[in-house]
Write an enzyme that holds these catalytic residues in place. Sequence first.
Site, PDB file in Angstrom:
ATOM      1  N   GLY A 159      41.450  35.341  40.678  1.00  0.00           N
ATOM      2  CA  GLY A 159      41.458  33.888  40.791  1.00  0.00           C
ATOM      3  C   GLY A 159      41.346  33.429  42.231  1.00  0.00           C
ATOM      4  O   GLY A 159      40.600  32.489  42.559  1.00  0.00           O
ATOM      5  N   TYR A 160      42.075  34.095  43.114  1.00  0.00           N
ATOM      6  CA  TYR A 160      42.038  33.742  44.533  1.00  0.00           C
ATOM      7  C   TYR A 160      40.634  33.971  45.099  1.00  0.00           C
ATOM      8  O   TYR A 160      40.087  33.124  45.807  1.00  0.00           O
ATOM      9  CB  TYR A 160      43.061  34.587  45.294  1.00  0.00           C
ATOM     10  CG  TYR A 160      43.181  34.247  46.757  1.00  0.00           C
ATOM     11  CD1 TYR A 160      43.976  33.191  47.179  1.00  0.00           C
ATOM     12  CD2 TYR A 160      42.511  34.987  47.729  1.00  0.00           C
ATOM     13  CE1 TYR A 160      44.097  32.873  48.526  1.00  0.00           C
ATOM     14  CE2 TYR A 160      42.613  34.683  49.069  1.00  0.00           C
ATOM     15  CZ  TYR A 160      43.411  33.634  49.466  1.00  0.00           C
ATOM     16  OH  TYR A 160      43.526  33.315  50.793  1.00  0.00           O
ATOM     17  N   THR A 161      40.038  35.127  44.766  1.00  0.00           N
ATOM     18  CA  THR A 161      38.697  35.420  45.250  1.00  0.00           C
ATOM     19  C   THR A 161      37.690  34.392  44.738  1.00  0.00           C
ATOM     20  O   THR A 161      36.838  33.904  45.495  1.00  0.00           O
ATOM     21  CB  THR A 161      38.268  36.832  44.816  1.00  0.00           C
ATOM     22  OG1 THR A 161      39.182  37.779  45.365  1.00  0.00           O
ATOM     23  CG2 THR A 161      36.864  37.149  45.285  1.00  0.00           C
ATOM     24  N   SER A 163      38.286  31.320  43.861  1.00  0.00           N
ATOM     25  CA  SER A 163      38.535  30.028  44.507  1.00  0.00           C
ATOM     26  C   SER A 163      38.016  30.001  45.933  1.00  0.00           C
ATOM     27  O   SER A 163      37.417  29.008  46.371  1.00  0.00           O
ATOM     28  CB  SER A 163      40.032  29.702  44.478  1.00  0.00           C
ATOM     29  OG  SER A 163      40.776  30.544  45.341  1.00  0.00           O
TER      30      SER A 163
END
Length: 255
Positions: A159-161, A163
Amino acid sequence: MSAGGLFDLTGQTAVVTGARRGIGLAMAVALADAGADIIGVSANLEPEGSVVEKRVNELGRRFTGIRADFADRAAVRKLAGELTDSGPIDILVNNGGTIARTPAAEHPDDMWDQVIEVNLSSQFVLSREIGRAMIERGSGKIIFTASLLSFQGGINVPGYTASKSGIAGLTKALANEWAPLGVNVNAIAPGYIATDNTQALQDDAVREKSILDRIPAARWGQAEDLAGSAVFLASRASDYVNGVVLPVDGGWLGR
């Protein structure tokens, strides 16, 4: 014009999200040191007496603190309205963010949704609303905090990647539309910075060694290492810089 004049932010107002600690705190202090008044926004910002408030005030600049939950779309829209009603915003630093570490095969929907909302969707909403006012005035600077994972895949942070890859694309998309209207949109991609977000990596002896072995500067970055880039992208010195994702990574991507 002198070099000092190029970087002078006197009389300007900067909004810095995620300003309570870490990179956001360092950016807010750097912008204040260059002359800007600061509106700091964080989910858990103390109403009075925060570290960022004290440090900005010590530099002789005004500080306004606002608490807002970037996972709440309605709260972000309310924040955008309050900011645009408060007066001209010259600089917007979209730094607020979150990270969730879980292998992709076990990564739950709610974790994915929260990270995307905080790190990408809320930043688009805030940029759209404040950017509209900048366009009307014909001037403004918007700075996103991207990541090395705007360029790479990472491990256990899908998810972080996603985003942060989205932030890199959003930076370019907004720059394409807004550069001819006087608004500069750019991003800073911090490398491995010693903050709370990277504490799990710092505490993992194997991961930490593999990270340090790849960084030509041979050290973890400090939040203050982002200060100069933030002032540059907020100032007249970057008036012809548009759509850039600037790595500040100790040479990691060049390895």
